[in-house]
Design a protein around this motif. Sequence first.
Motif, mmCIF file in Angstrom:
data_model
loop_
_atom_site.group_PDB
_atom_site.id
_atom_site.type_symbol
_atom_site.label_atom_id
_atom_site.label_comp_id
_atom_site.label_asym_id
_atom_site.label_seq_id
_atom_site.Cartn_x
_atom_site.Cartn_y
_atom_site.Cartn_z
ATOM 1 N N HIS A 1 0.807 -1.217 0.000
ATOM 2 C CA HIS A 1 0.000 0.000 0.000
ATOM 3 C C HIS A 1 0.852 1.284 0.000
ATOM 4 O O HIS A 1 0.580 2.228 0.743
ATOM 5 C CB HIS A 1 -0.954 0.010 1.200
ATOM 6 N N ASP A 2 1.865 1.311 -0.849
ATOM 7 C CA ASP A 2 2.740 2.478 -0.911
ATOM 8 C C ASP A 2 2.004 3.743 -1.337
ATOM 9 O O ASP A 2 2.253 4.826 -0.802
ATOM 10 C CB ASP A 2 3.902 2.208 -1.884
ATOM 11 N N ALA A 3 1.079 3.617 -2.303
ATOM 12 C CA ALA A 3 0.379 4.811 -2.787
ATOM 13 C C ALA A 3 -0.487 5.453 -1.703
ATOM 14 O O ALA A 3 -0.420 6.675 -1.497
ATOM 15 C CB ALA A 3 -0.464 4.458 -4.027
ATOM 16 N N PRO A 4 -1.315 4.691 -0.966
ATOM 17 C CA PRO A 4 -2.065 5.309 0.131
ATOM 18 C C PRO A 4 -1.163 5.929 1.195
ATOM 19 O O PRO A 4 -1.471 7.008 1.722
ATOM 20 C CB PRO A 4 -2.891 4.161 0.706
ATOM 21 N N HIS B 1 0.703 10.634 4.070
ATOM 22 C CA HIS B 1 1.773 11.397 4.702
ATOM 23 C C HIS B 1 1.957 12.774 4.066
ATOM 24 O O HIS B 1 2.354 13.729 4.738
ATOM 25 C CB HIS B 1 3.082 10.598 4.680
ATOM 26 N N ALA B 2 1.649 12.896 2.785
ATOM 27 C CA ALA B 2 1.674 14.220 2.164
ATOM 28 C C ALA B 2 0.621 15.119 2.799
ATOM 29 O O ALA B 2 0.872 16.304 3.083
ATOM 30 C CB ALA B 2 1.434 14.107 0.656
ATOM 31 N N LYS C 1 -6.910 -2.395 5.545
ATOM 32 C CA LYS C 1 -7.435 -1.038 5.728
ATOM 33 C C LYS C 1 -7.607 -0.699 7.215
ATOM 34 O O LYS C 1 -7.307 0.412 7.648
ATOM 35 C CB LYS C 1 -8.769 -0.869 5.011
ATOM 36 N N GLY C 2 -8.116 -1.671 7.987
ATOM 37 C CA GLY C 2 -8.304 -1.430 9.415
ATOM 38 C C GLY C 2 -6.981 -1.199 10.128
ATOM 39 O O GLY C 2 -6.879 -0.313 10.994
ATOM 40 N N SER C 3 -5.963 -1.975 9.764
ATOM 41 C CA SER C 3 -4.636 -1.771 10.363
ATOM 42 C C SER C 3 -4.074 -0.414 9.971
ATOM 43 O O SER C 3 -3.466 0.290 10.792
ATOM 44 C CB SER C 3 -3.694 -2.896 9.921
ATOM 45 N N PHE C 4 -4.254 -0.041 8.704
ATOM 46 C CA PHE C 4 -3.815 1.276 8.238
ATOM 47 C C PHE C 4 -4.486 2.368 9.067
ATOM 48 O O PHE C 4 -3.832 3.335 9.498
ATOM 49 C CB PHE C 4 -4.179 1.440 6.762
ATOM 50 N N CYS D 1 -15.578 13.466 2.335
ATOM 51 C CA CYS D 1 -14.369 12.730 2.702
ATOM 52 C C CYS D 1 -13.378 12.691 1.542
ATOM 53 O O CYS D 1 -13.767 12.725 0.378
ATOM 54 C CB CYS D 1 -14.719 11.283 3.083
ATOM 55 N N ARG D 2 -12.111 12.607 1.892
ATOM 56 C CA ARG D 2 -11.099 12.229 0.911
ATOM 57 C C ARG D 2 -11.018 10.708 0.896
ATOM 58 O O ARG D 2 -11.222 10.057 1.919
ATOM 59 C CB ARG D 2 -9.741 12.824 1.264
ATOM 60 N N ILE D 3 -10.733 10.157 -0.262
ATOM 61 C CA ILE D 3 -10.762 8.706 -0.415
ATOM 62 C C ILE D 3 -9.350 8.172 -0.647
ATOM 63 O O ILE D 3 -8.633 8.645 -1.535
ATOM 64 C CB ILE D 3 -11.680 8.291 -1.581
ATOM 65 N N LEU D 4 -8.968 7.216 0.166
ATOM 66 C CA LEU D 4 -7.729 6.460 -0.039
ATOM 67 C C LEU D 4 -8.120 5.081 -0.552
ATOM 68 O O LEU D 4 -8.888 4.365 0.095
ATOM 69 C CB LEU D 4 -6.955 6.320 1.275
ATOM 70 N N ARG D 5 -7.610 4.705 -1.699
ATOM 71 C CA ARG D 5 -7.987 3.428 -2.307
ATOM 72 C C ARG D 5 -6.878 2.398 -2.098
ATOM 73 O O ARG D 5 -5.710 2.674 -2.342
ATOM 74 C CB ARG D 5 -8.292 3.610 -3.794
ATOM 75 N N PHE D 6 -7.313 1.207 -1.682
ATOM 76 C CA PHE D 6 -6.398 0.114 -1.362
ATOM 77 C C PHE D 6 -6.595 -1.015 -2.364
ATOM 78 O O PHE D 6 -7.714 -1.456 -2.599
ATOM 79 C CB PHE D 6 -6.655 -0.401 0.057
ATOM 80 N N ALA D 7 -5.498 -1.466 -2.935
ATOM 81 C CA ALA D 7 -5.542 -2.536 -3.932
ATOM 82 C C ALA D 7 -5.145 -3.860 -3.282
ATOM 83 O O ALA D 7 -4.518 -3.887 -2.212
ATOM 84 C CB ALA D 7 -4.595 -2.216 -5.084
ATOM 85 N N PRO D 8 -5.481 -4.984 -3.909
ATOM 86 C CA PRO D 8 -5.009 -6.280 -3.411
ATOM 87 C C PRO D 8 -3.483 -6.331 -3.386
ATOM 88 O O PRO D 8 -2.808 -5.666 -4.183
ATOM 89 C CB PRO D 8 -5.584 -7.277 -4.424
ATOM 90 N N LEU D 9 -2.934 -7.121 -2.469
ATOM 91 C CA LEU D 9 -1.491 -7.307 -2.391
ATOM 92 C C LEU D 9 -1.025 -8.349 -3.405
ATOM 93 O O LEU D 9 -1.827 -9.107 -3.959
ATOM 94 C CB LEU D 9 -1.093 -7.754 -0.986
ATOM 95 N N GLU D 10 0.256 -8.378 -3.652
ATOM 96 C CA GLU D 10 0.828 -9.413 -4.504
ATOM 97 C C GLU D 10 0.847 -10.741 -3.747
ATOM 98 O O GLU D 10 0.867 -10.775 -2.507
ATOM 99 C CB GLU D 10 2.256 -9.025 -4.908
#
Length: 316
Positions: free
Chosen positions: A7-10, A15-16, A37-40, A164-173
Amino acid sequence: MTRLLGHDAPWREWHAALGSARMHHAWILAGPQGVGKGSFARIAAAELVAQPGVAQPPVEAHPDILIPEYPPATKEDEKKREAGEDYNRKRSIPIDEIRRMQHRLNTRPTLGNRRVVILDTADDLEKNAVNALLKSLEEPPAGTYFLLVAHRIGRLLPTIRSRCRILRFAPLEDGQVDLVLSRAAPHTDAATRAAAIAAAQGSPGVALEFVEEDLAPVHALMQRLAAEGDPDLALRGALATVMGARPSRARVQAAFELARAVLADNLRAASPERQARMIEAHAALVRLGAEAPIFNYEPPMLAMEMGALLASASGR
């Protein structure tokens, strides 16, 4: 600083914003179930309330991090569960819990000048709770931030999403899912691990449920149903048997995830005609998953319904 796998992009977007002069007060963490997402949200909340040089309590015990909870199971609930009744009742954070949260927001933070609300499965809130939440999002107390975790963002009201601002999470490799499994379930045998990773489709949470709920035989039967059909109902009956007469809520939910994953996994290689059947079956599984808690399906009947939808995708 604590990090979450992937989840580098979120993380970059978060952090920005965290380092900017104007931090938005409400965020939706959207993506597939079980990807982190919950851990994030909990790591992000800790970063929001952190103060240089000041030790902070753990997130779950922090007085300035509010996590409204599902109501605890009552003794009557436990009796029903033991009797195989009400096995998959829909759970949602009740309106009274949201109102308690709002009352807390009217007081000053305890340790600093910020307070964070984490709402897990915000897309499952009941209507009156959503309306109460909307009021808080429209008129947030100073220094208050909201982190809404949602598996199905389309179920959130447009009025909620617009604030709200939206942070999108993709599946992991797959390699990342494998790493999570190796840490959380190190004694899993190689065959089960491989099946769990294949079924998870990038969701470590789904992979862990696969292992914990012993879903390998369920997954194998679902794959056969989707590939072979089931004219004599034998496979559907076997699926009902391996699901169990009184499956836990987690097992039922994991089975729905598996059924959808089986269809999605074979979609690209299918003929256009079969793709159409698979898409129809997938949509029907989504509807069945939404109806099951409301109509309190008997577990064997629910398993047979799942099997029928998977078999319909085969066209045989």
